[in-house]
Design a protein around this motif. Structure first.
Motif, PDB file in Angstrom:
ATOM      1  N   GLY A  75      15.789  20.659   9.792  1.00 61.99           N
ATOM      2  CA  GLY A  75      14.392  20.241   9.716  1.00 61.99           C
ATOM      3  C   GLY A  75      13.451  21.395   9.450  1.00 61.99           C
ATOM      4  N   ALA A  76      13.705  22.536  10.113  1.00 60.07           N
ATOM      5  CA  ALA A  76      12.840  23.703   9.933  1.00 60.07           C
ATOM      6  C   ALA A  76      12.906  24.214   8.496  1.00 60.07           C
ATOM      7  CB  ALA A  76      13.241  24.797  10.916  1.00 60.07           C
ATOM      8  N   CYS A  77      14.101  24.182   7.900  1.00 59.55           N
ATOM      9  CA  CYS A  77      14.239  24.630   6.508  1.00 59.55           C
ATOM     10  C   CYS A  77      13.440  23.734   5.566  1.00 59.55           C
ATOM     11  CB  CYS A  77      15.710  24.642   6.107  1.00 59.55           C
ATOM     12  SG  CYS A  77      16.645  26.007   6.812  1.00 59.55           S
ATOM     13  N   PHE A  78      13.467  22.426   5.817  1.00 53.41           N
ATOM     14  CA  PHE A  78      12.660  21.522   4.991  1.00 53.41           C
ATOM     15  C   PHE A  78      11.174  21.806   5.204  1.00 53.41           C
ATOM     16  CE2 PHE A  78      10.390  17.558   4.163  1.00 53.41           C
ATOM     17  CZ  PHE A  78      10.815  17.300   2.867  1.00 53.41           C
ATOM     18  N   VAL A 186      11.745  12.133   6.315  1.00 57.65           N
ATOM     19  CA  VAL A 186      12.226  11.708   7.635  1.00 57.65           C
ATOM     20  C   VAL A 186      12.592  10.228   7.677  1.00 57.65           C
ATOM     21  CG1 VAL A 186      10.931  13.519   8.824  1.00 57.65           C
ATOM     22  CG2 VAL A 186       9.885  11.266   8.518  1.00 57.65           C
ATOM     23  N   THR A 187      12.085   9.437   6.729  1.00 56.43           N
ATOM     24  CA  THR A 187      12.400   8.006   6.721  1.00 56.43           C
ATOM     25  C   THR A 187      13.459   7.628   5.684  1.00 56.43           C
ATOM     26  OG1 THR A 187      10.634   7.508   5.130  1.00 56.43           O
ATOM     27  CG2 THR A 187      10.075   7.393   7.483  1.00 56.43           C
ATOM     28  N   GLY A 188      13.609   8.472   4.673  1.00 57.18           N
ATOM     29  CA  GLY A 188      14.528   8.138   3.596  1.00 57.18           C
ATOM     30  C   GLY A 188      13.938   7.175   2.581  1.00 57.18           C
ATOM     31  N   LEU A 471      11.888  19.555  15.371  1.00 60.56           N
ATOM     32  CA  LEU A 471      11.861  18.594  16.484  1.00 60.56           C
ATOM     33  C   LEU A 471      12.204  17.193  15.995  1.00 60.56           C
ATOM     34  CD1 LEU A 471      11.058  17.465  19.268  1.00 60.56           C
ATOM     35  CD2 LEU A 471       8.659  17.649  18.584  1.00 60.56           C
ATOM     36  N   SER A 472      11.620  16.801  14.884  1.00 61.39           N
ATOM     37  CA  SER A 472      11.860  15.470  14.335  1.00 61.39           C
ATOM     38  C   SER A 472      13.330  15.262  13.982  1.00 61.39           C
ATOM     39  CB  SER A 472      10.997  15.256  13.089  1.00 61.39           C
ATOM     40  OG  SER A 472      11.352  14.080  12.412  1.00 61.39           O
ATOM     41  N   TYR A 473      13.944  16.260  13.376  1.00 62.18           N
ATOM     42  CA  TYR A 473      15.340  16.121  12.962  1.00 62.18           C
ATOM     43  C   TYR A 473      16.282  16.063  14.159  1.00 62.18           C
ATOM     44  CZ  TYR A 473      14.674  16.556   7.920  1.00 62.18           C
ATOM     45  OH  TYR A 473      14.346  16.318   6.608  1.00 62.18           O
ATOM     46  N   VAL A 474      15.966  16.783  15.220  1.00 64.74           N
ATOM     47  CA  VAL A 474      16.789  16.706  16.431  1.00 64.74           C
ATOM     48  C   VAL A 474      16.737  15.295  17.008  1.00 64.74           C
ATOM     49  CG1 VAL A 474      17.085  17.530  18.803  1.00 64.74           C
ATOM     50  CG2 VAL A 474      16.547  19.154  16.988  1.00 64.74           C
ATOM     51  N   THR A 475      15.529  14.727  17.112  1.00 71.18           N
ATOM     52  CA  THR A 475      15.401  13.375  17.668  1.00 71.18           C
ATOM     53  C   THR A 475      16.046  12.340  16.750  1.00 71.18           C
ATOM     54  OG1 THR A 475      13.224  13.024  16.650  1.00 71.18           O
ATOM     55  CG2 THR A 475      13.271  13.991  18.848  1.00 71.18           C
ATOM     56  N   ARG A 476      15.993  12.594  15.444  1.00 71.35           N
ATOM     57  CA  ARG A 476      16.565  11.649  14.480  1.00 71.35           C
ATOM     58  C   ARG A 476      18.086  11.618  14.562  1.00 71.35           C
ATOM     59  NH1 ARG A 476      16.176  12.738   7.965  1.00 71.35           N
ATOM     60  NH2 ARG A 476      17.887  11.374   7.305  1.00 71.35           N
ATOM     61  N   TYR A 477      18.730  12.784  14.518  1.00 64.90           N
ATOM     62  CA  TYR A 477      20.185  12.814  14.484  1.00 64.90           C
ATOM     63  C   TYR A 477      20.809  12.548  15.854  1.00 64.90           C
ATOM     64  CZ  TYR A 477      20.355  14.311   9.639  1.00 64.90           C
ATOM     65  OH  TYR A 477      20.247  14.339   8.263  1.00 64.90           O
ATOM     66  N   SER A 478      20.101  12.858  16.933  1.00 69.38           N
ATOM     67  CA  SER A 478      20.653  12.608  18.263  1.00 69.38           C
ATOM     68  C   SER A 478      20.473  11.152  18.689  1.00 69.38           C
ATOM     69  CB  SER A 478      19.978  13.517  19.297  1.00 69.38           C
ATOM     70  OG  SER A 478      18.600  13.204  19.410  1.00 69.38           O
ATOM     71  N   GLY A 479      19.467  10.471  18.135  1.00 72.76           N
ATOM     72  CA  GLY A 479      19.190   9.087  18.510  1.00 72.76           C
ATOM     73  C   GLY A 479      18.051   8.943  19.492  1.00 72.76           C
ATOM     74  N   ILE A 480      17.393  10.058  19.827  1.00 70.88           N
ATOM     75  CA  ILE A 480      16.263  10.012  20.758  1.00 70.88           C
ATOM     76  C   ILE A 480      15.157   9.120  20.208  1.00 70.88           C
ATOM     77  CG2 ILE A 480      14.414  11.385  21.812  1.00 70.88           C
ATOM     78  CD1 ILE A 480      16.395  13.710  21.978  1.00 70.88           C
ATOM     79  N   ASP A 481      14.860   9.272  18.906  1.00 71.35           N
ATOM     80  CA  ASP A 481      13.798   8.461  18.313  1.00 71.35           C
ATOM     81  C   ASP A 481      14.165   6.981  18.311  1.00 71.35           C
ATOM     82  OD1 ASP A 481      15.768   8.517  16.375  1.00 71.35           O
ATOM     83  OD2 ASP A 481      14.452   9.118  14.734  1.00 71.35           O
ATOM     84  N   ALA A 482      15.460   6.676  18.198  1.00 70.57           N
ATOM     85  CA  ALA A 482      15.889   5.276  18.202  1.00 70.57           C
ATOM     86  C   ALA A 482      15.649   4.641  19.570  1.00 70.57           C
ATOM     87  CB  ALA A 482      17.370   5.185  17.840  1.00 70.57           C
ATOM     88  N   PHE A 520       6.794  11.082  14.220  1.00 70.30           N
ATOM     89  CA  PHE A 520       6.962   9.647  14.459  1.00 70.30           C
ATOM     90  C   PHE A 520       7.464   8.844  13.263  1.00 70.30           C
ATOM     91  CE2 PHE A 520       3.377  10.285  17.699  1.00 70.30           C
ATOM     92  CZ  PHE A 520       4.269  10.390  18.759  1.00 70.30           C
ATOM     93  N   GLY A 521       7.624   9.479  12.078  1.00 67.24           N
ATOM     94  CA  GLY A 521       7.993   8.731  10.881  1.00 67.24           C
ATOM     95  C   GLY A 521       9.303   7.978  11.020  1.00 67.24           C
ATOM     96  N   SER A 522      10.346   8.663  11.459  1.00 63.07           N
ATOM     97  CA  SER A 522      11.650   8.012  11.622  1.00 63.07           C
ATOM     98  C   SER A 522      11.581   6.921  12.676  1.00 63.07           C
ATOM     99  CB  SER A 522      12.703   9.052  12.011  1.00 63.07           C
ATOM    100  OG  SER A 522      13.969   8.449  12.194  1.00 63.07           O
ATOM    101  N   LEU A 523      10.832   7.177  13.750  1.00 67.13           N
ATOM    102  CA  LEU A 523      10.666   6.177  14.802  1.00 67.13           C
ATOM    103  C   LEU A 523      10.015   4.913  14.250  1.00 67.13           C
ATOM    104  CD1 LEU A 523       9.400   6.893  18.389  1.00 67.13           C
ATOM    105  CD2 LEU A 523       8.394   5.035  17.074  1.00 67.13           C
ATOM    106  N   GLN A 524       9.034   5.070  13.373  1.00 68.55           N
ATOM    107  CA  GLN A 524       8.351   3.915  12.785  1.00 68.55           C
ATOM    108  C   GLN A 524       9.321   3.053  11.990  1.00 68.55           C
ATOM    109  OE1 GLN A 524       5.296   2.992  13.362  1.00 68.55           O
ATOM    110  NE2 GLN A 524       3.855   4.688  13.417  1.00 68.55           N
ATOM    111  N   LYS A 525      10.211   3.687  11.238  1.00 67.23           N
ATOM    112  CA  LYS A 525      11.172   2.922  10.445  1.00 67.23           C
ATOM    113  C   LYS A 525      12.142   2.162  11.345  1.00 67.23           C
ATOM    114  CE  LYS A 525      14.638   3.314   6.791  1.00 67.23           C
ATOM    115  NZ  LYS A 525      15.413   4.239   5.933  1.00 67.23           N
TER     116      LYS A 525
END
Length: 621
Positions: A75-78, A186-188, A471-482, A520-525
């Motif tokens: 995420g940081a690289c992006f 973050v949403t694809g 932060l967003s990518y960690v929550t996305r791949y771990s499932g925290i945002d889900a 919050f983008g991934s969470l919204q999807k």
């Protein structure tokens, strides 16, 4: 045959939905506490929030520490490429115009169009502010336009409020479309699709904002005395905003993506339309503030060397330093009585004309990339490279509840860093900066100052963006945002309204629409998917993909209304108008405007979700 994976997401790792949701919310709560209560710099707060997310992913969700760290790094690289690269070069072009003196002529060409305070507010606060938001962002619109209005006789508090309200509808395309780019990643969901959806919401707000900000200045009667100019300004910007946001869908240019320059081109064309209109129409009674207040500009030389860690002395934000410098520069009216020639005006605006042309040309390259790899040097150098992220690519499996229905086997998460060095928006902007330096004949000393100033301005925003995306990518791949998405889905069919409010909260927390989209983008999807599956009958006018597009975009379009109350904007406004210490007064003056406008976006999203024919405005994938 199922592919072996290293990590399968668990939406309820503690075996208790409430406890799991509370733990999943800790990264956001920590971020909120450090930003709002402790007044930490956004970059440090973002890093701390990411650290908490990594620990929760490792210790609670069972993701390996190595995978959690690589998620953050991805995420940081992006955040650095293409986002940071784009934002840096946008500010570089802006600083070229300032250092060479051309920005002063840009300012003069705008402020000379009308002496009426109401029209000046629209020209400078709204149209010119949108231009700065699209080309530079990072507090420039509020600082620069606030200082300009104060220099024209506006009371400092009123100038700050007007510019904060004006800097809303253009924000989703700020920094050359940075928020849309982040939301897409973050949403694809393709950025082109998100841009079309935003282009079918924000123009309505663009029609309202000029009337709204002028009403804040004066009575209803005085507002409607200039309704023709407000209508022309708002409608012109709305039309151009729609055209460039949806440019790739129009006949004859289909497929050419230029949404990155939506703000830049829309604002320039709007100022041109207003300039022509004002040649034929003038208000019957010229209105302005009767007694221009004294304005003492902060000493920029003392502020520029201030240690960012001691930033509490100047409104708690390092952006206040540059805002004060902008105020010092823009309130110098020496020589303003000398008329500008047409060539001087053309010369002043040339850097942005070059930037627009370069971005359009790269839009053609991006279209070519959509069909396959493009070789810049045959068999030697490609325009982009995809790099698989170690330990992460195809090693994470989404929870069963989040899998697409009808798949023969579970789908794994891809993790490929797209190194788009040639077609990233920052590259043509960098080229336009070089061309502008050549055109304006900048010397080595000027170039050195331009680069140094840009580095100073970006040393907080770029690390902040990198940390927020990490932060967003960690929550996305771990499932925290889900886990959070499932909780938010409990609002049921009312969620489209709250989707916009969540985006508003995200901007208030992070200070940027891009940061809110990252958070919050991934969470919204995910929430959109959950709400759709639970209330399919209510979404009879939309498909699942359309619902995801609508609610994900609402995060950005609702978020823009939080821009006027975030700490960074408030601090920049106080510094730019020399009101250090009056942050609370400005916050109180704009908070209810912010809530009202965010609620309008929420209601608009609710209507587009359920009511035909408004649902037809949501683009299909």
């Amino acid at each position: 045959m199922l592919l072996a994976v290293s990590y399968v997401q668990d939406l309820d790792p503690l075996g208790n939905r409430i406890l799991s949701t509370i733990v999943a919310s800790l990264p956001v709560l920590v971020l909120f506490y450090l930003l709002v209560q402790r007044r930490w710099l956004a970059s440090k707060a973002g890093a701390a929030g990411a650290g908490v997310a990594i620990l929760i992913a490792w210790l609670v969700y069972g993701m390996s520490l190595k995978m959690s760290m690589w998620s953050f790094a991805y995420g940081a690289c992006f955040g650095l490429l293409p986002i940071g690269w784009t934002v840096f070069n946008a500010m570089l072009v802006y600083n070229v115009t300032v250092e060479t003196g051309q920005f002063r002529n840009i300012r003069r060409s705008i402020s000379s169009l009308s002496k009426d305070g109401r029209i000046q507010a629209v020209l400078i606060g709204f149209a010119f502010g949108a231009f700065l938001e699209g080309s530079a962002g990072s507090g420039a619109p509020v600082a620069v336009c606030g200082a300009m209005l104060v220099g024209l006789g506006f009371p400092p508090l009123r100038a700050a409020v007007i510019c904060l309200i004006a800097n809303t509808s253009p924000v989703a395309y700020g920094g050359l479309g940075t928020p849309i780019i982040v939301l897409s990643d973050v949403t694809g969901i393709p950025g082109e699709t998100l841009s079309v959806m935003a282009g079918r919401q924000l123009p309505f707000l663009s029609c309202i904002i000029p009337f709204y900000m002028v009403k804040v200045m004066c009575s209803w009667r005085q507002t409607f005395q200039v309704w023709p100019a407000l209508l022309v300004g708002g409608a012109a910007f709305a039309v151009f905003q729609y055209v460039f946001a949806c440019f790739h869908t129009l006949p004859f240019v289909k497929g050419i993506v230029v949404y990155h320059v939506t703000d830049v081109t829309s604002s320039i064309l709007t100022m041109g339309v207003l300039a022509v209109f004002l040649r034929f129409w003038k208000p019957k009674h010229e209105w302005h503030y009767d007694s221009p207040p004294p304005f003492t500009t902060p000493d920029p030389d003392k502020l520029i060397d201030t240690d960012p860690h001691k930033v509490d002395e100047i409104a708690h934000d390092p952006h206040a330093i540059e805002a004060a410098k902008a105020a010092a520069f823009l309130t110098d009216t020496t020589g303003d009585d000398i008329p500008l020639t047409k060539m001087e005006v053309v010369r002043a605006w040339m850097p942005y004309a070059l930037m627009s042309v370069c971005l359009i040309l790269v839009g053609v390259l991006r279209q070519m990339e959509s069909k396959g790899d493009v070789w810049i040097i045959p068999n030697v150098l490609k325009s982009r490279y995809k790099i698989e992220v170690p330990t992460l690519h195809n090693e994470v499996q989404r929870a069963e509840k989040l899998q697409k229905p009808g798949l023969a086997e579970p789908e794994n998460e891809k993790a490929e860093f797209n190194f788009i060095w040639a077609s990233a928006a920052g590259t043509p902007v960098f080229m336009s900066a070089i061309l502008s330096m050549l055109y304006l004949r900048t010397n080595f000393g000027q170039i050195k100052r331009i680069v140094r100033k840009t580095v100073v301005q970006m040393k907080i925003p770029i690390p902040t963006i990198a940390c927020m995306l990490g932060l967003s990518y960690v929550t996305r791949y771990s499932g925290i945002d889900a886990t959070l998405g499932i909780a938010f889905a409990s609002t049921g069919i009312l969620y489209p309204f709250f989707a916009a409010i969540l985006g508003w909260l995200g901007v208030f927390l992070t200070g940027t629409d891009a940061g809110s989209n990252a958070l919050f983008g991934s969470l919204q999807k995910i929430t959109a998917t959950e709400v759709f599956n639970n209330h399919t009958a209510a979404f009879e006018n939309l498909s699942l993909e359309q619902t995801q597009t609508l609610l994900s975009t609402a995060n950005s379009t609702g978020g823009v209304m939080g821009k006027m109350i975030d700490a960074q904007s408030i601090c920049v406004a106080t510094a730019g108008t020399n009101q250090i210490g009056r942050e609370a007064d400005i916050f109180k003056a704009v908070i209810w405007h912010s809530i009202l406008l965010a609620s309008i976006v929420g209601l608009m999203t609710l209507i587009q979700a359920y009511v035909w024919p408004f649902a037809a405005m949501v683009p299909s994938p």
